[in-house]
Design a protein around this motif. Structure first.
Motif, PDB file in Angstrom:
ATOM      1  N   ARG A 219       0.828  -1.210   0.000  1.00 33.98           N
ATOM      2  CA  ARG A 219       0.000   0.000   0.000  1.00 33.98           C
ATOM      3  C   ARG A 219       0.859   1.256   0.000  1.00 33.98           C
ATOM      4  NH1 ARG A 219      -3.170  -3.210   3.755  1.00 33.98           N
ATOM      5  NH2 ARG A 219      -5.149  -3.833   2.759  1.00 33.98           N
ATOM      6  N   GLY A 223       1.120   3.942  -3.212  1.00 33.02           N
ATOM      7  CA  GLY A 223       0.448   5.192  -2.875  1.00 33.02           C
ATOM      8  C   GLY A 223      -1.011   5.042  -2.515  1.00 33.02           C
ATOM      9  N   THR A 225      -4.236   5.437  -0.430  1.00 33.78           N
ATOM     10  CA  THR A 225      -4.709   6.357   0.608  1.00 33.78           C
ATOM     11  C   THR A 225      -5.796   5.707   1.452  1.00 33.78           C
ATOM     12  OG1 THR A 225      -6.308   7.315  -0.944  1.00 33.78           O
ATOM     13  CG2 THR A 225      -4.157   8.402  -0.753  1.00 33.78           C
ATOM     14  N   ASP A 226      -6.171   4.480   1.079  1.00 34.99           N
ATOM     15  CA  ASP A 226      -7.179   3.707   1.795  1.00 34.99           C
ATOM     16  C   ASP A 226      -6.819   2.243   1.654  1.00 34.99           C
ATOM     17  OD1 ASP A 226      -9.447   3.055   3.214  1.00 34.99           O
ATOM     18  OD2 ASP A 226     -10.802   4.252   1.967  1.00 34.99           O
ATOM     19  N   LEU A 229      -6.993   0.759  -3.770  1.00 34.98           N
ATOM     20  CA  LEU A 229      -6.590   1.778  -4.733  1.00 34.98           C
ATOM     21  C   LEU A 229      -7.666   1.816  -5.813  1.00 34.98           C
ATOM     22  CD1 LEU A 229      -4.366   3.759  -5.587  1.00 34.98           C
ATOM     23  CD2 LEU A 229      -3.331   1.899  -6.897  1.00 34.98           C
TER      24      LEU A 229
END
Length: 257
Positions: A219, A223, A225-226, A229
């Motif tokens: 992750r 990149g 963010t949760d 992706l």
């Protein structure tokens, strides 16, 4: 995104200075001169411009090392730009070009592109000779180009194939420049390109068999963010996701969900 108050050449040099300070933590006038082939006075101007624009805390000049050093809380330029990979680390002083793989140059012949673009603009069909990678043959055919798209590596033209009676992606580089490029009015109605019009959401996650620590690392690498992706694309481009993201290759760390 660039700063409209800057000329493109200076913008590129300021971005380079920012990347050096962000990733290497230091930069000097020689770095700028060798990278862009500019004069020492021009490099001095670029440094002054950068120091005026960069956010606080500003880099400081080290008289012993004779270079600018980034503060540990370096924030960089106040405008955003496409950072890309930190190749300034690979191209650091003393390195060579053997440390970086070349980026494939995927050709799009301007002459061919113009013919296809004009056919789109005029809403005409066009005759081309196209080399098929599945059969190895060069085939003469009529297509009705509608849109250009990119899979992230290559440019495609989305077109209706009168020979195959379906919407297909054509690579301009495989269109022979010796084609007739004759154009004609589209005299038969073809179905709408539903795959082009439909927008789908792609969701990627770390491979299920990975440990929690490995999933966290994946992750971070990609990149996230949760937990997932997510991005949206046209359904006609969905085919390229597996190849571009390596989902269909051994050793992949991602999977679709």
């Amino acid at each position: 995104m660039s700063d409209p108050t800057l000329k493109p050449a200076m913008f590129a040099r300021l971005v380079y200075l920012d990347q050096c300070l962000t990733w290497r933590g230091q930069v000097n006038r020689k770095d700028l001169i060798e990278r862009f082939g500019i004069s020492s006075p021009q490099a001095a101007i670029d440094f002054r411009e950068y120091l005026e624009r960069v956010s606080e805390p500003k880099p400081r000049y080290d008289t012993v090392r004779k270079c600018y050093l980034a503060d540990r809380n370096h924030n960089g330029l106040p405008f955003t730009y496409e950072a890309g990979s930190p190749d300034v680390l690979v191209r650091s002083p003393g390195s060579d070009d053997f440390s970086m793989l070349p980026t494939p140059v995927r050709q799009s012949p301007p002459f061919v592109m113009r013919q296809l673009y004009q056919a789109i603009e005029q809403q005409m069909k066009i005759e081309i000779d196209y080399v098929s990678m599945s059969t190895g043959l060069r085939q003469n055919q009529w297509i009705a180009p509608a849109n250009f798209a990119s899979d992230g590596e290559r440019l495609h033209v989305r077109a209706w194939s009168f020979h195959h009676q379906e919407w297909r992606d054509y690579l301009p580089v495989r269109v022979s420049p010796e084609s007739s490029f004759s154009i004609a009015v589209i005299d038969q109605e073809h179905p709408r390109d539903a795959d082009w019009e439909e927008i789908v959401e792609v969701r990627l996650r770390p491979l299920d068999g990975l440990s929690d620590e490995q999933k966290a690392a994946v992750r971070l690498e990609y990149g996230f963010t949760d937990d997932l992706l997510k991005f949206q694309i046209r359904r006609s481009l969905e085919f390229y996701i597996d190849r571009r993201w390596g989902l269909n290759r051994p050793g992949t760390r991602l999977e679709r969900c």
